[in-house]
Write a protein that holds these residues in place. Structure first.
Motif, short mmCIF file in Angstrom:
data_model
loop_
_atom_site.label_atom_id
_atom_site.label_comp_id
_atom_site.label_asym_id
_atom_site.label_seq_id
_atom_site.Cartn_x
_atom_site.Cartn_y
_atom_site.Cartn_z
N TRP A 123 61.08 32.48 44.10
CA TRP A 123 60.98 31.43 43.08
C TRP A 123 59.54 31.00 42.81
CZ3 TRP A 123 63.61 31.22 47.65
CH2 TRP A 123 63.10 30.43 48.66
N TRP A 124 58.55 31.64 43.42
CA TRP A 124 57.15 31.36 43.13
C TRP A 124 56.62 32.39 42.15
CZ3 TRP A 124 54.13 30.14 48.29
CH2 TRP A 124 54.59 28.93 48.81
N GLY A 125 55.64 32.02 41.37
CA GLY A 125 55.02 32.94 40.42
C GLY A 125 54.35 34.12 41.10
N ARG A 126 53.77 33.90 42.27
CA ARG A 126 53.18 34.96 43.09
C ARG A 126 53.99 35.03 44.37
NH1 ARG A 126 46.91 33.96 43.38
NH2 ARG A 126 47.18 35.67 44.84
N PRO A 127 55.04 35.85 44.38
CA PRO A 127 56.02 35.78 45.46
C PRO A 127 55.58 36.34 46.82
CG PRO A 127 56.62 37.50 43.91
CD PRO A 127 55.43 36.79 43.33
N GLU A 128 54.54 37.16 46.86
CA GLU A 128 54.11 37.74 48.13
C GLU A 128 53.32 36.68 48.92
OE1 GLU A 128 55.43 40.60 48.92
OE2 GLU A 128 56.24 40.73 46.89
N VAL A 129 53.81 36.34 50.12
CA VAL A 129 53.18 35.31 50.94
C VAL A 129 53.06 35.79 52.38
CG1 VAL A 129 54.07 33.42 49.50
CG2 VAL A 129 55.40 34.21 51.47
N ARG A 130 52.41 34.99 53.18
CA ARG A 130 52.29 35.20 54.63
C ARG A 130 52.85 33.95 55.32
NH1 ARG A 130 51.72 40.26 54.47
NH2 ARG A 130 49.85 41.07 53.51
#
Length: 193
Positions: A123-130
């Motif tokens: 659901w985030w605009g930049r879905p790749e996270v740590r």
């Protein structure tokens, strides 16, 4: 080595913020923890419920470690939605108990993964996270709502502080009347300047 220190510091800060939110319910009756205290209906138990769902989702689904209990769909999050208030049949114990189970689930996720563990927030605009990103995000979200809870609790019985052991000393009504009058005078003077 520094990653472990950073991870532990972030985790401890999240734990402290969680405890502050739950402490705001202590000593209050059912009506006071549930009643709407802002224009949008914000209430103490609703904040706990909201945080439990989102922490479960962020430290669960995002890292392929889903929380083992049912959660509302993230798409159903809407202003005034059911995640922000407690229905009559939902008990304080049910909501705070779930939040504490979420804490255990989160704590296990944090212990199992390194700070650079990849996740995906659909659901985030930049879905790749740590994991680091999610720890920062949830600490900010929890601290923000702890601040809301502090103000709501102050409106109810004047109790303030992060934890019961460090609660601000209670001053008498005359002290606070004089303090508010001083703040009011400064506000009026600034407006006239």
């Amino acid at each position: 080595m520094i990653d472990d220190a950073v991870k532990e510091r972030l985790h401890n800060n999240l734990r402290t913020a969680r405890e502050a939110v739950v402490w705001k319910l202590d000593g209050l009756g059912e009506y006071d923890i549930r009643r709407p205290l802002t224009y949008t209906g914000t209430n103490l138990l609703g904040l706990v419920k909201h945080l439990s769902f989102w922490e479960a989702r962020y430290f669960g689904e995002v890292f392929g470690r889903p929380f083992p209990e049912p959660l509302p769909r993230w798409q159903d999050n809407e202003p005034g939605g059911p995640e922000m208030w407690a229905a009559e049949e939902e008990s304080r114990e049910e909501i705070t108990g779930r939040y504490r189970r979420v804490w255990a689930h989160t704590d296990a996720t944090v212990a199992a993964l390194p700070l650079d563990a990849p996740g995906r927030v659909e659901w985030w605009g930049r879905p790749e996270v740590r994991l680091f990103d999610i720890m920062i995000h949830m600490h900010g979200e929890t601290a923000r709502h702890a601040g809301h809870a502090d103000i709501l609790r102050e409106q109810l019985d004047h109790a303030t502080g992060r934890v019961a052991a460090l609660a601000e000393p209670q001053q008498d009504a005359a002290f606070w009347d004089a303090h508010r009058a001083k703040v009011e005078r400064a506000a009026k003077a600034a407006e006239g300047a």
